[in-house]
Design an enzyme around this catalytic site. Structure first.
Site, short mmCIF file in Angstrom:
data_model
loop_
_atom_site.label_atom_id
_atom_site.label_comp_id
_atom_site.label_asym_id
_atom_site.label_seq_id
_atom_site.Cartn_x
_atom_site.Cartn_y
_atom_site.Cartn_z
N LYS A 96 8.14 1.24 12.06
CA LYS A 96 8.48 1.45 13.54
C LYS A 96 8.79 0.31 14.53
CE LYS A 96 3.77 0.07 12.22
NZ LYS A 96 2.66 0.12 11.51
N GLY A 132 1.62 7.85 10.68
CA GLY A 132 1.31 7.94 9.17
C GLY A 132 1.70 9.50 8.45
N THR A 142 1.03 -1.40 0.01
CA THR A 142 -0.15 -0.14 0.21
C THR A 142 0.81 1.02 -0.10
OG1 THR A 142 -1.57 -1.13 1.32
CG2 THR A 142 -1.83 0.96 1.37
N VAL A 143 1.91 1.19 0.95
CA VAL A 143 2.70 2.33 1.10
C VAL A 143 3.69 2.83 -0.11
CG1 VAL A 143 4.20 3.91 2.50
CG2 VAL A 143 2.52 2.26 3.68
N ASP A 180 1.93 -1.98 18.40
CA ASP A 180 2.02 -0.95 17.21
C ASP A 180 2.27 0.17 17.87
OD1 ASP A 180 1.85 -0.27 14.43
OD2 ASP A 180 0.47 0.98 15.26
N ALA A 200 12.13 -3.63 -5.20
CA ALA A 200 12.29 -5.01 -4.96
C ALA A 200 10.86 -5.42 -4.33
CB ALA A 200 13.22 -5.28 -3.95
N ARG A 214 8.27 -9.42 -4.27
CA ARG A 214 8.10 -10.75 -4.46
C ARG A 214 7.73 -11.14 -5.85
NH1 ARG A 214 5.41 -12.09 0.60
NH2 ARG A 214 7.06 -11.84 2.16
N LYS A 233 5.53 2.94 18.41
CA LYS A 233 5.59 4.35 17.99
C LYS A 233 5.71 5.36 19.40
CE LYS A 233 2.46 3.44 14.41
NZ LYS A 233 0.74 3.30 14.13
N GLU A 241 -3.31 -4.17 11.37
CA GLU A 241 -1.98 -4.95 10.85
C GLU A 241 -2.20 -6.50 10.42
OE1 GLU A 241 1.47 -3.39 11.13
OE2 GLU A 241 0.00 -1.43 11.04
N1 HSE Z 1 -2.17 -0.81 12.14
C1 HSE Z 1 -1.64 0.70 12.36
C2 HSE Z 1 -2.67 1.43 12.57
C3 HSE Z 1 -1.19 1.24 10.70
O1 HSE Z 1 -3.76 0.96 12.76
O2 HSE Z 1 -2.67 2.55 12.78
C4 HSE Z 1 -0.15 2.36 10.80
O3 HSE Z 1 0.97 2.23 11.52
#
Ligand code: HSE
Length: 437
Positions: free
Chosen positions: A105, A134, A13-14, A201, A43, A45, A205, A190
């Site tokens: 992160k 983000g 996505t990013v 997560d 790069a 897959r 951060k 995620e």
């Molecule tokens: N899974 C993360 C979120 C995505 O829900 O914020 C961004 O790091």
């Protein structure tokens, strides 16, 4: 002027968002950077699928080491995720004299100290705006915009998935499991949703934010991490009745000679702007001694919001790559020689307020006993109510908010409260932060 040549590792996505925005805003970006920024190698897959996306003028390899070993490349953008292979790739890119932009992160929270040390030695930059919240330029704000301040605390909603779940639970009165399934169907969570719902997560951060706020090494190992999976709709309702909302908050707070680094569901006053951050949005509040509180709000995930941060870093590196390394912004905001190995307080030593929900026998003296134990522990009650009586029930619930106390002190008081014969179940205990100036 010659283009800055970029290699992308990962075209999820990013990565796709980054390519799209680089192409769409090519002229604007070049006017800002002073030269074109071009992705020349990717790069991924599935090479055939990627080649169709990127077009014939971009080389595509299945092996990510092809990117880090391509000496025509000036910046490697690591947008792949994961920690072990990503660590190897980033370190090899650095050793090869390449600058790195990363959205990873987990990589920085776990291996940041090693990566930044390697980058300093090699005289290259590792930029990581997309790794936290983000599209919100919170790294830029903390490292540069607030550089005059002694940062007192940072409190953020930095995980969109859990914020979406909490918003839905509050608005619809729905249970955790039902809303998690909805979040997954919408593609917010995620790959491993436990990283979101268990607070990991957000803790990655928080670890990065604490390091650049206080000028300390990354200390993910010392962070206290709790998620939202045990949160009950009843507590969201009771909190609301008392004028609070429950958010999964990432908190980094300076205390005397130490810091607090913690992620957990937290009651915050509904009147704070942060409490109005709903759905998958992110926001970070920063308190600096000179500026007071400031708030940064925006999309914390998604293709183009995250690409916005990736490209901001690409532009920064493009502008600064010829500068003497000593005149660049230090990775962790403070000069490497001036980093302070601050102690992270264990959760028992953290100073916070509490929300308590106690299921008790509905009989005289119960409240007085609870209040007595709290008073003996020097814990001051801030607000309190008892659930409306239910016809024929001999039990009820007492909900109370306390002023600040050391968590260990609250735990000892709770052991005594739970031992009362009139207290029928283990207490529900949540932390509360006022987030005042
Ligand atoms: N899974 C993360 C979120 C995505 O829900 O914020 C961004 O790091």
């Amino acid at each position: 002027m010659k283009a800055m040549r970029v290699g992308l590792i990962g075209l999820g996505t990013v990565g796709r968002g980054t390519l799209e925005v680089l192409r769409r805003n090519r002229t604007e970006i070049e006017r800002r950077a002073g030269r074109p920024i071009e992705v020349v190698r990717v790069a991924v897959r599935n090479v055939a699928r990627a080649q169709a996306i990127v077009g014939s003028d971009v080389a595509v390899s299945a092996d990510p080491f092809d990117v880090v070993r391509d000496d025509s490349i000036g910046i490697v953008a690591e947008l792949m995720g994961g920690t072990e292979l990503a660590r190897e790739l980033v370190l090899e890119a650095i050793r090869g004299g390449k600058h790195v932009v990363t959205a990873n992160k987990a990589l920085l929270a776990l291996h940041g100290n090693e990566i930044f040390a390697a980058a300093e030695q090699a005289g290259v930059m590792v930029a990581f705006e997309p790794a936290v919240a983000g599209g919100i330029p919170i790294i830029k704000a903390l490292r540069e915009g607030l550089t005059a301040n002694r940062i007192e605390w940072v409190a953020g909603i930095v995980n969109g998935t859990t914020n979406f779940i909490l918003s839905e639970m509050r608005e619809r009165g729905a249970g955790f499991d039902e809303v998690l399934a909805q979040a997954q169907a919408l593609g917010y969570a995620e790959a491993d949703p436990s990283f979101d719902v268990d607070g990991v997560d957000a803790a990655h951060k928080a670890t990065i934010l604490a390091a650049i706020a206080f000028g300390m090494p990354v200390r993910f190992d010392a962070a206290h991490v709790e998620g939202i999976s045990r949160l009950q709709p009843a507590d969201i309702r009771y909190a609301e009745r008392l004028g609070y909302r429950i958010k999964l908050l990432a908190i980094a707070r300076r205390r005397e000679d130490a810091v607090e680094l913690r992620v957990h569901p937290t009651l915050i006053p509904a009147r704070r702007l942060l409490a109005s951050v709903e759905g998958p949005m992110n926001a970070v509040m920063v308190m600096g001694d000179a500026v007071g509180t400031t708030l940064y709000y925006g999309k914390g995930a998604g293709a183009e919001p995250t690409a916005s941060s990736v490209i901001a870093d690409l532009v920064d590196v493009t502008r600064l790559h010829t500068a003497d390394p000593e005149h660049r912004v230090p990775h962790l905001a403070f000069q490497p020689s001036a980093l302070d190995d601050l102690k992270v307080l264990p959760i028992d030593a953290v100073l916070t307020s509490f929300y308590l929900r106690l299921r008790v026998a509905d009989q005289p003296g119960v409240l007085a006993e609870i209040a007595r134990i709290l008073a003996e522990a020097h814990i001051s009650i801030d607000a309190l109510f008892q659930r409306e009586p239910v016809e024929g029930e001999t039990q009820t619930e007492i909900i109370l908010l306390t002023h600040e106390t050391i968590e260990g002190n609250m735990n000892r008081a709770l052991v005594r409260i739970e031992a009362l014969p009139t207290v029928l179940e283990p207490a529900i205990r949540l932390r509360l932060e006022q987030l005042a100036d």
